[in-house]
Design a protein around this motif. Structure first.
Motif, PDB file in Angstrom:
ATOM      1  N   ASP A  99       0.793  -1.326   0.100  1.00  0.00           N
ATOM      2  CA  ASP A  99       0.297   0.028  -0.136  1.00  0.00           C
ATOM      3  C   ASP A  99       1.201   1.448  -0.369  1.00  0.00           C
ATOM      4  O   ASP A  99       1.580   1.376   0.670  1.00  0.00           O
ATOM      5  CB  ASP A  99      -0.874   0.055   1.029  1.00  0.00           C
ATOM      6  CG  ASP A  99      -2.321   0.983   1.216  1.00  0.00           C
ATOM      7  OD1 ASP A  99      -2.821   0.604   0.785  1.00  0.00           O
ATOM      8  OD2 ASP A  99      -1.875   1.878   1.507  1.00  0.00           O
ATOM      9  N   GLN A 100       0.861   1.983  -0.723  1.00  0.00           N
ATOM     10  CA  GLN A 100       1.777   3.354  -1.252  1.00  0.00           C
ATOM     11  C   GLN A 100       1.382   4.346   0.270  1.00  0.00           C
ATOM     12  O   GLN A 100       0.700   4.281   1.050  1.00  0.00           O
ATOM     13  CB  GLN A 100       0.673   3.809  -2.351  1.00  0.00           C
ATOM     14  CG  GLN A 100       1.771   5.728  -2.854  1.00  0.00           C
ATOM     15  CD  GLN A 100       1.966   6.362  -3.256  1.00  0.00           C
ATOM     16  OE1 GLN A 100       1.304   5.632  -4.979  1.00  0.00           O
ATOM     17  NE2 GLN A 100       2.530   7.927  -3.553  1.00  0.00           N
ATOM     18  N   ILE A 101       2.378   5.030   0.508  1.00  0.00           N
ATOM     19  CA  ILE A 101       2.389   5.757   2.016  1.00  0.00           C
ATOM     20  C   ILE A 101       2.197   7.352   1.481  1.00  0.00           C
ATOM     21  O   ILE A 101       2.732   7.456   0.093  1.00  0.00           O
ATOM     22  CB  ILE A 101       4.227   5.570   2.662  1.00  0.00           C
ATOM     23  CG1 ILE A 101       4.080   3.754   3.007  1.00  0.00           C
ATOM     24  CG2 ILE A 101       3.833   6.023   3.706  1.00  0.00           C
ATOM     25  CD1 ILE A 101       5.839   4.148   3.306  1.00  0.00           C
ATOM     26  N   ASP A 102       1.113   7.452   2.173  1.00  0.00           N
ATOM     27  CA  ASP A 102       0.904   9.086   2.535  1.00  0.00           C
ATOM     28  C   ASP A 102       0.252   8.842   0.581  1.00  0.00           C
ATOM     29  O   ASP A 102       0.751  10.301   0.450  1.00  0.00           O
ATOM     30  CB  ASP A 102       1.632   9.907   3.035  1.00  0.00           C
ATOM     31  CG  ASP A 102       1.355  10.739   3.145  1.00  0.00           C
ATOM     32  OD1 ASP A 102       0.602  11.325   3.258  1.00  0.00           O
ATOM     33  OD2 ASP A 102       2.107  12.131   3.319  1.00  0.00           O
ATOM     34  N   SER A 103      -0.072   8.122   0.010  1.00  0.00           N
ATOM     35  CA  SER A 103      -0.560   8.508  -1.554  1.00  0.00           C
ATOM     36  C   SER A 103      -1.571   9.902  -1.577  1.00  0.00           C
ATOM     37  O   SER A 103      -1.417  10.375  -2.283  1.00  0.00           O
ATOM     38  CB  SER A 103      -1.456   7.202  -1.351  1.00  0.00           C
ATOM     39  OG  SER A 103      -2.608   7.098  -1.180  1.00  0.00           O
ATOM     40  N   ARG A 104      -2.320  10.009  -0.310  1.00  0.00           N
ATOM     41  CA  ARG A 104      -2.845  11.443  -0.514  1.00  0.00           C
ATOM     42  C   ARG A 104      -1.829  12.640  -0.843  1.00  0.00           C
ATOM     43  O   ARG A 104      -2.645  13.980  -1.399  1.00  0.00           O
ATOM     44  CB  ARG A 104      -3.669  11.634   0.626  1.00  0.00           C
ATOM     45  CG  ARG A 104      -4.881  10.208   1.370  1.00  0.00           C
ATOM     46  CD  ARG A 104      -6.085  11.034   2.306  1.00  0.00           C
ATOM     47  NE  ARG A 104      -6.667  10.742   2.709  1.00  0.00           N
ATOM     48  CZ  ARG A 104      -7.444  10.122   3.287  1.00  0.00           C
ATOM     49  NH1 ARG A 104      -7.557  11.113   4.258  1.00  0.00           N
ATOM     50  NH2 ARG A 104      -8.359   9.274   3.676  1.00  0.00           N
ATOM     51  N   HIS A 105      -0.431  12.892  -0.721  1.00  0.00           N
ATOM     52  CA  HIS A 105       0.021  13.578  -1.318  1.00  0.00           C
ATOM     53  C   HIS A 105       1.516  13.228  -1.457  1.00  0.00           C
ATOM     54  O   HIS A 105       1.984  14.283  -2.071  1.00  0.00           O
ATOM     55  CB  HIS A 105       0.516  14.258   0.300  1.00  0.00           C
ATOM     56  CG  HIS A 105      -0.635  14.615   1.238  1.00  0.00           C
ATOM     57  ND1 HIS A 105      -0.892  14.086   2.373  1.00  0.00           N
ATOM     58  CD2 HIS A 105      -1.075  15.905   1.914  1.00  0.00           C
ATOM     59  CE1 HIS A 105      -2.147  14.667   3.381  1.00  0.00           C
ATOM     60  NE2 HIS A 105      -1.535  15.646   2.789  1.00  0.00           N
ATOM     61  N   ASP A 106       1.269  12.379  -2.344  1.00  0.00           N
ATOM     62  CA  ASP A 106       1.890  11.744  -3.515  1.00  0.00           C
ATOM     63  C   ASP A 106       1.001  11.671  -5.101  1.00  0.00           C
ATOM     64  O   ASP A 106      -0.007  10.898  -4.807  1.00  0.00           O
ATOM     65  CB  ASP A 106       2.862  11.134  -2.752  1.00  0.00           C
ATOM     66  CG  ASP A 106       3.700  10.334  -3.544  1.00  0.00           C
ATOM     67  OD1 ASP A 106       4.423  11.357  -4.391  1.00  0.00           O
ATOM     68  OD2 ASP A 106       3.978   9.586  -3.504  1.00  0.00           O
ATOM     69  N   ARG A 107       2.215  11.197  -5.627  1.00  0.00           N
ATOM     70  CA  ARG A 107       1.902  11.032  -7.528  1.00  0.00           C
ATOM     71  C   ARG A 107       1.316   9.665  -6.949  1.00  0.00           C
ATOM     72  O   ARG A 107       1.652   9.301  -6.537  1.00  0.00           O
ATOM     73  CB  ARG A 107       2.001  10.812  -8.368  1.00  0.00           C
ATOM     74  CG  ARG A 107       3.505  10.676  -7.930  1.00  0.00           C
ATOM     75  CD  ARG A 107       4.433  11.108  -9.300  1.00  0.00           C
ATOM     76  NE  ARG A 107       5.471  10.930  -9.225  1.00  0.00           N
ATOM     77  CZ  ARG A 107       6.739   9.122  -9.569  1.00  0.00           C
ATOM     78  NH1 ARG A 107       5.569   8.358 -10.051  1.00  0.00           N
ATOM     79  NH2 ARG A 107       7.409   8.943  -9.112  1.00  0.00           N
TER      80      ARG A 107
END
Length: 221
Positions: free
Chosen positions: A7-15
């Motif tokens: 699961d991508q870490i901090d995806s809300r603030h990353d592409r």
């Protein structure tokens, strides 16, 4: 069988990094996957790998990027297999889901689950006790997770200069050739490799792969 759910870490603030990560993994390890890797729910990827050594290598590559919480589930997969990883089911997928949930709260951003642990308690608060009747040389899932986490944290502390030297060393170059490539002394290369704890890491790889193989064997019997 090994299921890796990342699961991508901090995806809300990353592409969204899932598509390019899948492409990189397929480019490096195409033969490792039983089914093509999939992007499942938004910023999550799922991988199905039958061989412990391949699963371990994929785990190391994923973790090195620093962008993923990684759960590894070990167990049986329902057959016949579907056309895509996202359609597949089985104990290993349930275990991987429990593992990635715990990985998000782990310092190493990694967790490992087998069906017995995942179904008994998806978020265990401490090491799983060794079952009665286990032989002394049988490791529990929690013990293997702890050892893999130690290795991942060691690698996580490696500097960019350390990785530069290690990557060239693993490509087959001798330290003298690395020194020429980087424009530094052989002694400086040696110091980078030593600080990177490369020999310690490489010495641990066979034992960790064997422990993962044992867990796979135990969950498949």
């Amino acid at each position: 069988m090994f299921v890796i759910t990342a699961d991508q870490i901090d995806s809300r603030h990353d592409r969204d990094r899932a598509t390019e990560m899948i492409a990189e993994l397929v480019g490096r390890h195409a033969a490792a996957f039983t089914l093509p890797p999939d992007q499942t729910s938004g910023d999550e990827i799922q991988l199905l790998v039958p061989i412990a050594a391949d699963a371990f290598t994929v785990l190391l590559d994923l973790h090195r990027t620093g962008f993923w919480s990684i759960g590894v589930g070990i167990g049986r997969i329902r057959t016949p297999l579907p056309a895509t990883t996202r359609q597949a089911t089985g104990d290993a997928f349930i275990a991987a889901r429990a593992a990635v949930t715990r990985a998000k709260r782990s310092e190493a951003r990694f967790a490992l689950e087998t069906p017995a642990v995942a179904t008994a308690d998806a978020t265990p608060s401490g090491p799983t006790a060794q079952a009665d009747g286990d032989s002394p040389d049988t490791s529990t899932t929690a013990e293997v997770e702890a050892l893999v986490s130690m290795l991942l944290l060691l690698r996580q502390r490696r500097t960019a200069e350390g990785w530069e030297a290690v990557d060239l060393l693993e490509s087959g170059l001798a330290q003298t050739a690395i020194a020429r490539e980087l424009g530094i002394s052989t002694a400086a290369v040696s110091q980078r490799v030593k600080s990177a704890q490369w020999k310690v890491e490489r010495a641990a790889h066979p034992a960790l792969v064997r422990l993962l193989q044992n867990l796979d064997r135990d969950t498949s019997e």
